[in-house]
Design an enzyme around this catalytic site. Structure first.
Site, PDB file in Angstrom:
ATOM      1  N   GLN A   1      -2.779  -4.274   8.151  1.00  0.00           N
ATOM      2  CA  GLN A   1      -2.007  -4.563   6.934  1.00  0.00           C
ATOM      3  C   GLN A   1      -1.235  -3.320   6.475  1.00  0.00           C
ATOM      4  OE1 GLN A   1      -1.764  -7.671   5.413  1.00  0.00           O
ATOM      5  NE2 GLN A   1      -0.207  -6.669   4.168  1.00  0.00           N
TER       6      GLN A   1
ATOM      7  N   LYS B   1      -4.523 -14.430   4.291  1.00  0.00           N
ATOM      8  CA  LYS B   1      -4.406 -14.646   5.743  1.00  0.00           C
ATOM      9  C   LYS B   1      -5.738 -15.148   6.312  1.00  0.00           C
ATOM     10  CE  LYS B   1      -0.756 -11.195   6.128  1.00  0.00           C
ATOM     11  NZ  LYS B   1      -0.349  -9.824   6.465  1.00  0.00           N
TER      12      LYS B   1
ATOM     13  N   ASP C   1       1.698  -9.372  14.827  1.00  0.00           N
ATOM     14  CA  ASP C   1       2.718  -9.059  13.812  1.00  0.00           C
ATOM     15  C   ASP C   1       4.070  -8.780  14.466  1.00  0.00           C
ATOM     16  OD1 ASP C   1       1.924  -9.355  11.191  1.00  0.00           O
ATOM     17  OD2 ASP C   1       0.926  -7.405  11.078  1.00  0.00           O
TER      18      ASP C   1
END
Ligand code: NAD
Length: 288
Positions: free
Chosen positions: A96, A52, A119
């Site tokens: 994450q 990412k 997200d």
């Protein structure tokens, strides 16, 4: 059979995102910025986060990787999120997953400011998604929708069957496919679905997101189906330099010949998930 090449498509989209990122820099006086929080050293998570960050760099999106010990308490992690929420130079925040068992991922998702929730896991964004309101869409289903659009795979009136109901992939995927912008008729299957094959055999579009390598077999689909394989499982493989290979939820070799289109693993949904994240980060920078 068309191979839905997420790797190639993502590189093409990154060129557009780079343009947008530069434009935002001109407007805002600084580059868009993503903060990625990594708790612990799970090798798959480390690889995902690094990927990412690398992709951010390609698109001239600033990024910070915040590495925390897996012994960190939930309270300390919430404090770190508060700091990032308050930081004017941080547009997007991602934590994450998975988190260590003593940290509740729902508590963490709810702590991220909804306008920085790139997200799309905050309940406010999840609620807006289900109401069809503008919001941050979770990166994986967003990337899949972009891929279907790019390959001109029409969804309207089609029967889409999703296997898996997680808040990260399956459930938001089912909502996005059934939204008025897509108009598919959706069946959402999960671990307690009886006669799963009865549903998968009806699918015009099958999305497999259950995390069970090779689960979808040729006998489970009809000829001409579009198959999207979300699954990524690391399988030990001593013949590989790194000792493992990535395997999807679909028995690719036997299923692919029956499909009209299919994603490979790796190189299918994975790179498109990153596109979903980057494009949400640019959107977060626009909100400012
Ligand atoms: P999860 O474990 O949270 O959810 C799995 C879902 O599958 C559950 O809802 C469960 O009900 C369902 N399920 C399990 N066994 C089943 C069965 N036998 N029949 C029908 N349904 C069953 O997983 P997740 O976070 O949604 O991830 C799923 C997979 O997708 C994993 O392999 C994960 O690594 C992968 N993933 C890939 C990407 C990507 O970018 N490609 C992104 C996120 C997740």
């Amino acid at each position: 059979m068309i191979l839905l090449d997420g790797k190639k498509l993502s590189e093409k989209i990154k060129v557009q995102l780079l343009e947008q990122s530069r434009q935002l820099k001109n407007e805002n006086g600084r580059s868009p910025h993503l903060a990625a929080v990594l708790v612990g050293e799970n090798p798959a998570s480390v690889a995902y986060v690094n990927n990412k960050i690398r992709s951010c760099r390609q698109c001239e999106i600033g990024s910070a990787l915040i590495k925390l010990e897996d012994t960190i308490s939930e309270k300390e992690l919430l404090e770190e999120i508060d700091r990032l929420n308050a930081d004017e130079n941080t547009d997007g925040i991602l934590v994450q997953l998975p988190l260590p068992p003593h940290i509740n991922p729902d508590v963490i998702a709810s702590a991220i400011h909804p306008e920085k929730d790139v997200d799309g896991f905050h309940p406010l964004n999840a609620g807006k998604l289900s109401f069809g309101l503008p919001c941050f869409e979770p990166a994986t289903p967003k990337g899949i929708m972009l891929m279907l659009e790019h390959y001109n795979i029409s969804l309207s009136g089609k029967h889409a069957v999703v296997i898996g109901r997680s808040n990260i992939v399956g459930r938001p995927m089912s909502i996005m496919l059934s939204a008025a912008s897509a108009n598919a008729t959706v069946t959402l299957c999960h671990s307690r679905t009886s006669n799963l094959e009865e549903f998968t055999r009806q699918a015009d579009i099958l999305i497999a997101a259950l995390g069970k390598p090779g689960f979808v077999k040729a006998g489970m689909i009809k000829r001409g189906t579009v198959v999207i394989d979300v699954g990524i499982t690391r399988i030990e493989d001593p013949t590989r330099k790194n000792g493992y290979r990535l395997t999807g939820d679909v028995d690719f070799d036997n299923v692919a010949p029956l499909c009209s289109a299919i994603t490979p693993v790796p190189g299918g949904v994975g790179p498109m998930t990153i596109i979903g994240l980057l494009s949400n980060t640019l959107r977060a920078a626009e909100v400012k």
